[in-house]
Design a protein around this motif. Sequence first.
Motif, PDB file in Angstrom:
ATOM      1  N   LEU A 165       8.624  -9.536   2.674  1.00  0.00           N
ATOM      2  CA  LEU A 165       8.822  -8.366   3.536  1.00  0.00           C
ATOM      3  C   LEU A 165       8.333  -7.080   2.874  1.00  0.00           C
ATOM      4  O   LEU A 165       7.786  -6.206   3.542  1.00  0.00           O
ATOM      5  CB  LEU A 165      10.294  -8.232   3.913  1.00  0.00           C
ATOM      6  N   ALA A 166       8.531  -6.969   1.574  1.00  0.00           N
ATOM      7  CA  ALA A 166       8.104  -5.748   0.876  1.00  0.00           C
ATOM      8  C   ALA A 166       6.583  -5.677   0.752  1.00  0.00           C
ATOM      9  O   ALA A 166       6.015  -4.588   0.763  1.00  0.00           O
ATOM     10  CB  ALA A 166       8.739  -5.677  -0.503  1.00  0.00           C
ATOM     11  N   GLU A 167       5.930  -6.819   0.652  1.00  0.00           N
ATOM     12  CA  GLU A 167       4.471  -6.832   0.442  1.00  0.00           C
ATOM     13  C   GLU A 167       3.700  -6.701   1.760  1.00  0.00           C
ATOM     14  O   GLU A 167       2.572  -6.213   1.757  1.00  0.00           O
ATOM     15  CB  GLU A 167       4.061  -8.121  -0.277  1.00  0.00           C
ATOM     16  N   LEU A 168       4.298  -7.106   2.884  1.00  0.00           N
ATOM     17  CA  LEU A 168       3.579  -7.040   4.163  1.00  0.00           C
ATOM     18  C   LEU A 168       3.018  -5.658   4.485  1.00  0.00           C
ATOM     19  O   LEU A 168       1.855  -5.553   4.873  1.00  0.00           O
ATOM     20  CB  LEU A 168       4.478  -7.510   5.305  1.00  0.00           C
ATOM     21  N   PRO A 169       3.817  -4.594   4.363  1.00  0.00           N
ATOM     22  CA  PRO A 169       3.244  -3.291   4.704  1.00  0.00           C
ATOM     23  C   PRO A 169       2.401  -2.679   3.584  1.00  0.00           C
ATOM     24  O   PRO A 169       1.939  -1.556   3.716  1.00  0.00           O
ATOM     25  CB  PRO A 169       4.488  -2.432   4.974  1.00  0.00           C
ATOM     26  N   ASP A 170       2.186  -3.413   2.518  1.00  0.00           N
ATOM     27  CA  ASP A 170       1.451  -2.881   1.371  1.00  0.00           C
ATOM     28  C   ASP A 170      -0.056  -2.970   1.611  1.00  0.00           C
ATOM     29  O   ASP A 170      -0.524  -3.668   2.509  1.00  0.00           O
ATOM     30  CB  ASP A 170       1.840  -3.672   0.116  1.00  0.00           C
ATOM     31  N   LYS A 171      -0.802  -2.310   0.759  1.00  0.00           N
ATOM     32  CA  LYS A 171      -2.254  -2.284   0.879  1.00  0.00           C
ATOM     33  C   LYS A 171      -2.887  -3.642   0.648  1.00  0.00           C
ATOM     34  O   LYS A 171      -4.032  -3.873   1.033  1.00  0.00           O
ATOM     35  CB  LYS A 171      -2.834  -1.261  -0.083  1.00  0.00           C
ATOM     36  N   THR A 172      -2.163  -4.574   0.046  1.00  0.00           N
ATOM     37  CA  THR A 172      -2.724  -5.891  -0.240  1.00  0.00           C
ATOM     38  C   THR A 172      -3.098  -6.635   1.037  1.00  0.00           C
ATOM     39  O   THR A 172      -4.148  -7.272   1.099  1.00  0.00           O
ATOM     40  CB  THR A 172      -1.707  -6.733  -1.037  1.00  0.00           C
ATOM     41  N   ALA A 173      -2.227  -6.565   2.047  1.00  0.00           N
ATOM     42  CA  ALA A 173      -2.539  -7.242   3.307  1.00  0.00           C
ATOM     43  C   ALA A 173      -3.808  -6.659   3.918  1.00  0.00           C
ATOM     44  O   ALA A 173      -4.664  -7.395   4.431  1.00  0.00           O
ATOM     45  CB  ALA A 173      -1.367  -7.129   4.275  1.00  0.00           C
ATOM     46  N   GLY A 220       1.869  -2.797 -11.620  1.00  0.00           N
ATOM     47  CA  GLY A 220       2.980  -1.853 -11.555  1.00  0.00           C
ATOM     48  C   GLY A 220       3.425  -1.557 -10.131  1.00  0.00           C
ATOM     49  O   GLY A 220       4.181  -0.622  -9.895  1.00  0.00           O
ATOM     50  N   ASP A 221       2.979  -2.379  -9.180  1.00  0.00           N
ATOM     51  CA  ASP A 221       3.323  -2.194  -7.774  1.00  0.00           C
ATOM     52  C   ASP A 221       4.808  -2.501  -7.545  1.00  0.00           C
ATOM     53  O   ASP A 221       5.464  -3.152  -8.355  1.00  0.00           O
ATOM     54  CB  ASP A 221       2.449  -3.127  -6.921  1.00  0.00           C
ATOM     55  N   LEU A 222       5.305  -2.038  -6.419  1.00  0.00           N
ATOM     56  CA  LEU A 222       6.708  -2.226  -6.072  1.00  0.00           C
ATOM     57  C   LEU A 222       7.136  -3.691  -6.146  1.00  0.00           C
ATOM     58  O   LEU A 222       8.188  -4.007  -6.696  1.00  0.00           O
ATOM     59  CB  LEU A 222       6.962  -1.672  -4.668  1.00  0.00           C
ATOM     60  N   THR A 223       6.317  -4.607  -5.621  1.00  0.00           N
ATOM     61  CA  THR A 223       6.730  -6.008  -5.620  1.00  0.00           C
ATOM     62  C   THR A 223       6.732  -6.601  -7.026  1.00  0.00           C
ATOM     63  O   THR A 223       7.524  -7.496  -7.309  1.00  0.00           O
ATOM     64  CB  THR A 223       5.847  -6.858  -4.688  1.00  0.00           C
ATOM     65  N   GLN A 224       5.889  -6.104  -7.912  1.00  0.00           N
ATOM     66  CA  GLN A 224       5.927  -6.582  -9.295  1.00  0.00           C
ATOM     67  C   GLN A 224       7.221  -6.110  -9.969  1.00  0.00           C
ATOM     68  O   GLN A 224       7.871  -6.875 -10.678  1.00  0.00           O
ATOM     69  CB  GLN A 224       4.701  -6.088 -10.059  1.00  0.00           C
ATOM     70  N   ILE A 225       7.595  -4.874  -9.715  1.00  0.00           N
ATOM     71  CA  ILE A 225       8.844  -4.348 -10.263  1.00  0.00           C
ATOM     72  C   ILE A 225      10.039  -5.087  -9.661  1.00  0.00           C
ATOM     73  O   ILE A 225      10.990  -5.450 -10.365  1.00  0.00           O
ATOM     74  CB  ILE A 225       8.926  -2.826 -10.028  1.00  0.00           C
ATOM     75  N   MET A 226       9.983  -5.335  -8.354  1.00  0.00           N
ATOM     76  CA  MET A 226      11.061  -6.088  -7.693  1.00  0.00           C
ATOM     77  C   MET A 226      11.196  -7.490  -8.282  1.00  0.00           C
ATOM     78  O   MET A 226      12.308  -7.984  -8.477  1.00  0.00           O
ATOM     79  CB  MET A 226      10.787  -6.205  -6.185  1.00  0.00           C
TER      80      MET A 226
END
Length: 193
Positions: free
Chosen positions: A16-24, A120-126
């Motif tokens: 859920l955290a990665e879906l709205p990220d730039k990776t998608a 250092g992205d949010l999902t890596q920290i999570m």
Amino acid sequence: MFSFTVAAVVFGVVFLAELPDKTALAGLMLGTRYRASYVFAGVAAAFAVHVALAIAAGSVLSLLPHRLVQAVVGVLFLAGAAVLLLKKDEDEEEVKKPADQSFWKVSGAGFMMILVAEFGDLTQIMTANLAARYDDPVSVGVGAVLALWAVAGLGILGGRTLMKYVPLKLITKVAAAVMVLLAGFSLYEAIAG
């Protein structure tokens, strides 16, 4: 010992955290230009590297006193929820097109783009926080890698379709709500522990 419950929780939170990220969006962009399997191979390898680094960081955190770790993890989850809710929409970043469509050029471009963009992205920290919280590196690693690969696959193969039916703001709000819940559990354990 592997825990399907921990892996499932981690999968849900990271997905859920990665879906709205730039990776998608990056996966979608690369997937429209190049062979999807080549793009996915590079992106998947980059995410595996990121999760391994996050698990190592989380394992170091788990050596600290439990109450302190839970307090820090709770605060970091709250900060992550705030980042999700407060971040502005990001423009797609330009990616240089490889000179040819060979496996190594295309997968290498995907690998490098994700390796740099997600460091250092949010999902890596999570993921590091979840590794510290559950003290189960294998289950957390499997859940995080599968979630990141699922988002990459969705981005590469069907990002446009998903975004037509599920508003990005809703996905972001659900991810932030899950992070607030995890923060609450962690802070409760820190206080009650």
